[in-house]
Design a protein around this motif. Structure first.
Motif, PDB file in Angstrom:
ATOM      1  N   HIS A 278       0.841  -1.196   0.000  1.00  0.00           N
ATOM      2  CA  HIS A 278       0.000   0.000   0.000  1.00  0.00           C
ATOM      3  C   HIS A 278       0.873   1.243   0.000  1.00  0.00           C
ATOM      4  CE1 HIS A 278      -3.585  -2.349   0.726  1.00  0.00           C
ATOM      5  NE2 HIS A 278      -3.009  -2.914   1.772  1.00  0.00           N
ATOM      6  N   THR A 279       0.336   2.311  -0.573  1.00  0.00           N
ATOM      7  CA  THR A 279       1.033   3.596  -0.578  1.00  0.00           C
ATOM      8  C   THR A 279       0.072   4.672  -0.103  1.00  0.00           C
ATOM      9  OG1 THR A 279       2.424   2.926  -2.432  1.00  0.00           O
ATOM     10  CG2 THR A 279       2.273   5.282  -1.983  1.00  0.00           C
ATOM     11  N   ALA A 280       0.541   5.516   0.806  1.00  0.00           N
ATOM     12  CA  ALA A 280      -0.252   6.640   1.304  1.00  0.00           C
ATOM     13  C   ALA A 280       0.370   7.947   0.819  1.00  0.00           C
ATOM     14  CB  ALA A 280      -0.303   6.626   2.830  1.00  0.00           C
ATOM     15  N   PHE A 281      -0.452   8.865   0.349  1.00  0.00           N
ATOM     16  CA  PHE A 281      -0.024  10.210  -0.041  1.00  0.00           C
ATOM     17  C   PHE A 281      -0.472  11.123   1.090  1.00  0.00           C
ATOM     18  CE2 PHE A 281       0.926  13.049  -3.729  1.00  0.00           C
ATOM     19  CZ  PHE A 281       0.712  14.266  -3.083  1.00  0.00           C
ATOM     20  N   ILE A 282       0.481  11.687   1.805  1.00  0.00           N
ATOM     21  CA  ILE A 282       0.170  12.485   2.987  1.00  0.00           C
ATOM     22  C   ILE A 282       0.589  13.925   2.752  1.00  0.00           C
ATOM     23  CG2 ILE A 282       0.596  12.809   5.459  1.00  0.00           C
ATOM     24  CD1 ILE A 282       1.133   9.771   5.592  1.00  0.00           C
ATOM     25  N   THR A 283      -0.375  14.832   2.838  1.00  0.00           N
ATOM     26  CA  THR A 283      -0.089  16.259   2.714  1.00  0.00           C
ATOM     27  C   THR A 283       0.152  16.837   4.100  1.00  0.00           C
ATOM     28  OG1 THR A 283      -2.432  16.847   2.814  1.00  0.00           O
ATOM     29  CG2 THR A 283      -1.495  16.468   0.627  1.00  0.00           C
ATOM     30  N   GLY A 284       0.906  17.903   4.166  1.00  0.00           N
ATOM     31  CA  GLY A 284       1.186  18.527   5.455  1.00  0.00           C
ATOM     32  C   GLY A 284       2.005  17.638   6.364  1.00  0.00           C
ATOM     33  N   ALA A 285       2.925  16.868   5.768  1.00  0.00           N
ATOM     34  CA  ALA A 285       3.682  15.876   6.529  1.00  0.00           C
ATOM     35  C   ALA A 285       4.803  16.468   7.377  1.00  0.00           C
ATOM     36  CB  ALA A 285       4.269  14.833   5.571  1.00  0.00           C
ATOM     37  N   THR A 286       5.014  17.766   7.305  1.00  0.00           N
ATOM     38  CA  THR A 286       6.138  18.352   8.039  1.00  0.00           C
ATOM     39  C   THR A 286       5.829  18.639   9.510  1.00  0.00           C
ATOM     40  OG1 THR A 286       5.518  20.568   7.277  1.00  0.00           O
ATOM     41  CG2 THR A 286       7.169  19.376   5.974  1.00  0.00           C
ATOM     42  N   SER A 287       4.561  18.528   9.898  1.00  0.00           N
ATOM     43  CA  SER A 287       4.246  18.786  11.307  1.00  0.00           C
ATOM     44  C   SER A 287       2.877  18.218  11.665  1.00  0.00           C
ATOM     45  CB  SER A 287       4.269  20.290  11.603  1.00  0.00           C
ATOM     46  OG  SER A 287       3.237  20.950  10.890  1.00  0.00           O
ATOM     47  N   GLY A 288       2.596  18.222  12.931  1.00  0.00           N
ATOM     48  CA  GLY A 288       1.279  17.890  13.445  1.00  0.00           C
ATOM     49  C   GLY A 288       0.705  16.569  12.992  1.00  0.00           C
ATOM     50  N   PHE A 289      -0.566  16.630  12.587  1.00  0.00           N
ATOM     51  CA  PHE A 289      -1.323  15.444  12.216  1.00  0.00           C
ATOM     52  C   PHE A 289      -0.692  14.712  11.035  1.00  0.00           C
ATOM     53  CE2 PHE A 289      -4.979  13.294  10.218  1.00  0.00           C
ATOM     54  CZ  PHE A 289      -5.417  12.539  11.292  1.00  0.00           C
ATOM     55  N   GLY A 290      -0.229  15.449  10.038  1.00  0.00           N
ATOM     56  CA  GLY A 290       0.391  14.826   8.871  1.00  0.00           C
ATOM     57  C   GLY A 290       1.638  14.041   9.235  1.00  0.00           C
ATOM     58  N   ARG A 291       2.470  14.621  10.087  1.00  0.00           N
ATOM     59  CA  ARG A 291       3.699  13.945  10.537  1.00  0.00           C
ATOM     60  C   ARG A 291       3.359  12.690  11.344  1.00  0.00           C
ATOM     61  NH1 ARG A 291       8.803  16.403  10.683  1.00  0.00           N
ATOM     62  NH2 ARG A 291      10.313  15.273  11.931  1.00  0.00           N
ATOM     63  N   ALA A 292       2.369  12.806  12.213  1.00  0.00           N
ATOM     64  CA  ALA A 292       1.947  11.652  13.019  1.00  0.00           C
ATOM     65  C   ALA A 292       1.392  10.541  12.129  1.00  0.00           C
ATOM     66  CB  ALA A 292       0.903  12.086  14.047  1.00  0.00           C
ATOM     67  N   CYS A 293       0.621  10.904  11.114  1.00  0.00           N
ATOM     68  CA  CYS A 293       0.087   9.903  10.178  1.00  0.00           C
ATOM     69  C   CYS A 293       1.217   9.213   9.433  1.00  0.00           C
ATOM     70  CB  CYS A 293      -0.869  10.562   9.180  1.00  0.00           C
ATOM     71  SG  CYS A 293      -2.457  10.998   9.899  1.00  0.00           S
ATOM     72  N   ALA A 294       2.216   9.980   8.998  1.00  0.00           N
ATOM     73  CA  ALA A 294       3.346   9.399   8.282  1.00  0.00           C
ATOM     74  C   ALA A 294       4.040   8.353   9.146  1.00  0.00           C
ATOM     75  CB  ALA A 294       4.331  10.493   7.868  1.00  0.00           C
ATOM     76  N   ARG A 295       4.262   8.668  10.388  1.00  0.00           N
ATOM     77  CA  ARG A 295       4.911   7.717  11.291  1.00  0.00           C
ATOM     78  C   ARG A 295       4.058   6.468  11.489  1.00  0.00           C
ATOM     79  NH1 ARG A 295       6.915  12.545  15.123  1.00  0.00           N
ATOM     80  NH2 ARG A 295       9.043  12.724  14.309  1.00  0.00           N
TER      81      ARG A 295
END
Length: 71
Positions: free
Chosen positions: A3-20
């Motif tokens: 699977h591949t996820a495209f995450i916007t706003g990955a540099t902080s907050g919710f986006g960063r937490a989702c990436a992890r």
């Protein structure tokens, strides 16, 4: 199946937490954000867990998003 996820706003907050969270679950990631240095830092952290592609862009710029996805 990978699977591949495209995450916007990955540099902080919710986006960063989702990436992890997705990386820990073994998903490949396409991470976008406006701060290239923070994207690079996050990519370095997560690359041992999954494949990571970064895109420095602002999602409010529709043309930039379309060009990045097309590439």
């Amino acid at each position: 199946m990978t699977h591949t996820a495209f995450i916007t706003g990955a540099t902080s907050g919710f986006g960063r937490a989702c990436a992890r969270r997705f990386a820990a679950a073994g998903w490949n990631l396409v991470l976008s954000g406006r701060r290239s240095e923070r994207l690079a830092e996050l990519a370095t952290e997560l690359e041992p867990l999954c494949r990571v592609q970064t895109l420095t862009l602002d999602v409010r710029d529709t043309a930039a998003v379309q060009a990045a996805v097309a590439a």
